[in-house]
Motif scaffolding. Structure first.
Motif, PDB file in Angstrom:
ATOM      1  N   GLU A  50       0.772  -1.162  -0.014  1.00 55.49           N
ATOM      2  CA  GLU A  50       0.176   0.142  -0.009  1.00 55.49           C
ATOM      3  C   GLU A  50       0.899   1.213   0.146  1.00 55.49           C
ATOM      4  O   GLU A  50       0.422   2.168  -0.911  1.00 55.49           O
ATOM      5  CB  GLU A  50      -0.958  -0.292   1.225  1.00 55.49           C
ATOM      6  N   LEU A  51       1.842   1.230   0.802  1.00 55.98           N
ATOM      7  CA  LEU A  51       2.853   2.502   1.077  1.00 55.98           C
ATOM      8  C   LEU A  51       3.518   2.619  -0.408  1.00 55.98           C
ATOM      9  O   LEU A  51       3.577   3.701  -0.895  1.00 55.98           O
ATOM     10  CB  LEU A  51       3.835   1.893   1.867  1.00 55.98           C
ATOM     11  N   SER A  52       3.904   1.400  -1.110  1.00 52.14           N
ATOM     12  CA  SER A  52       4.365   1.729  -2.591  1.00 52.14           C
ATOM     13  C   SER A  52       3.515   2.395  -3.493  1.00 52.14           C
ATOM     14  O   SER A  52       4.036   3.061  -4.369  1.00 52.14           O
ATOM     15  CB  SER A  52       4.939   0.498  -2.986  1.00 52.14           C
ATOM     16  N   VAL A  53       2.269   1.691  -3.447  1.00 47.23           N
ATOM     17  CA  VAL A  53       1.488   2.428  -4.207  1.00 47.23           C
ATOM     18  C   VAL A  53       1.162   4.071  -4.114  1.00 47.23           C
ATOM     19  O   VAL A  53       0.982   4.796  -4.634  1.00 47.23           O
ATOM     20  CB  VAL A  53      -0.205   1.990  -4.188  1.00 47.23           C
ATOM     21  N   ILE A  54       0.969   4.323  -2.890  1.00 44.62           N
ATOM     22  CA  ILE A  54       0.771   5.641  -2.320  1.00 44.62           C
ATOM     23  C   ILE A  54       2.206   6.569  -2.913  1.00 44.62           C
ATOM     24  O   ILE A  54       1.863   7.794  -3.474  1.00 44.62           O
ATOM     25  CB  ILE A  54       0.663   5.896  -0.748  1.00 44.62           C
ATOM     26  N   GLU A  55       3.407   5.941  -2.745  1.00 44.51           N
ATOM     27  CA  GLU A  55       4.399   6.802  -3.231  1.00 44.51           C
ATOM     28  C   GLU A  55       4.728   6.886  -4.356  1.00 44.51           C
ATOM     29  O   GLU A  55       5.096   7.507  -5.103  1.00 44.51           O
ATOM     30  CB  GLU A  55       5.749   6.195  -2.558  1.00 44.51           C
ATOM     31  N   ALA A  56       3.964   5.813  -5.138  1.00 40.82           N
ATOM     32  CA  ALA A  56       3.966   5.955  -6.785  1.00 40.82           C
ATOM     33  C   ALA A  56       2.874   7.077  -7.189  1.00 40.82           C
ATOM     34  O   ALA A  56       2.792   7.320  -8.282  1.00 40.82           O
ATOM     35  CB  ALA A  56       3.964   4.759  -7.252  1.00 40.82           C
TER      36      ALA A  56
END
Length: 180
Positions: A50-56
């Motif tokens: 989820e964090l990687s989706v947010i950061e992207a």
């Protein structure tokens, strides 16, 4: 998908072993350890993904009208064992608000982490959920009788991989990703 699917299978089958009456108490205890460890790993994995989706910058907000009382009741059911084991009372004040307009998936995620942290850091007592609407904005408050957090440390709670004090990390565990 490639990581979650096998992990979910391991969690599911270990859960079945936990309730298998043909197993010894030791085997059930080991199955429970596998189940709980797998569940914790799945939560960490989900947080990282989820964090990687947010950061992207690929997070999509999908607002709709939904029943906030139902959401809070569902979250309580997910955490009910922890509330009961620790003899924590859950009080809710909806201020006559039933339906709200927001992204239910994201709000559920946020409230689950906040209420989950309240349960995690409260040994016994009360957790309060409060919502009010002011000028078309909803304000949520979760308060508890747990260990608390100093005013200086409140600015750190949304930092990734950050927890306030190492003594609590050893006692309560966690990665420091939930609120980030």
């Amino acid at each position: 998908h490639e990581l979650r699917s096998p992990l979910t299978s391991m969690i599911g089958f270990s859960e079945l072993l936990c309730i298998d009456d043909s197993l010894s108490s030791t085997q059930k205890r080991y199955s429970k350890v596998i189940f709980e460890s797998g569940y914790k790993l799945l939560k960490i994995l989900s947080d990282l993904l989820e964090l990687s989706v947010i950061e992207a910058g690929q997070t999509k907000i999908k607002n709709k009208t939904f029943d906030i009382r139902e959401m809070i009741d569902d979250l309580y059911v997910l955490l009910q064992d922890k509330f009961e084991n620790k003899q924590i009372e859950f009080k809710k004040n909806f201020n006559e608000i039933t339906e709200i307009y927001a992204d239910p998936l994201r709000l559920r995620q946020i409230l689950f982490n906040l209420i989950g942290n309240a349960v995690k850091f409260t040994e016994k007592g009360i957790i309060n959920f409060y919502i009010e609407k002011v000028n078309n904005k909803y304000y949520f408050e979760i308060s508890d009788t747990g260990i608390g957090i100093s005013k200086e440390d409140t600015k750190l709670i949304f930092d990734m991989f950050r927890q306030v004090e190492t003594t609590y990390i050893r006692k309560f565990g966690g990665t420091g990703l939930g609120l980030a």
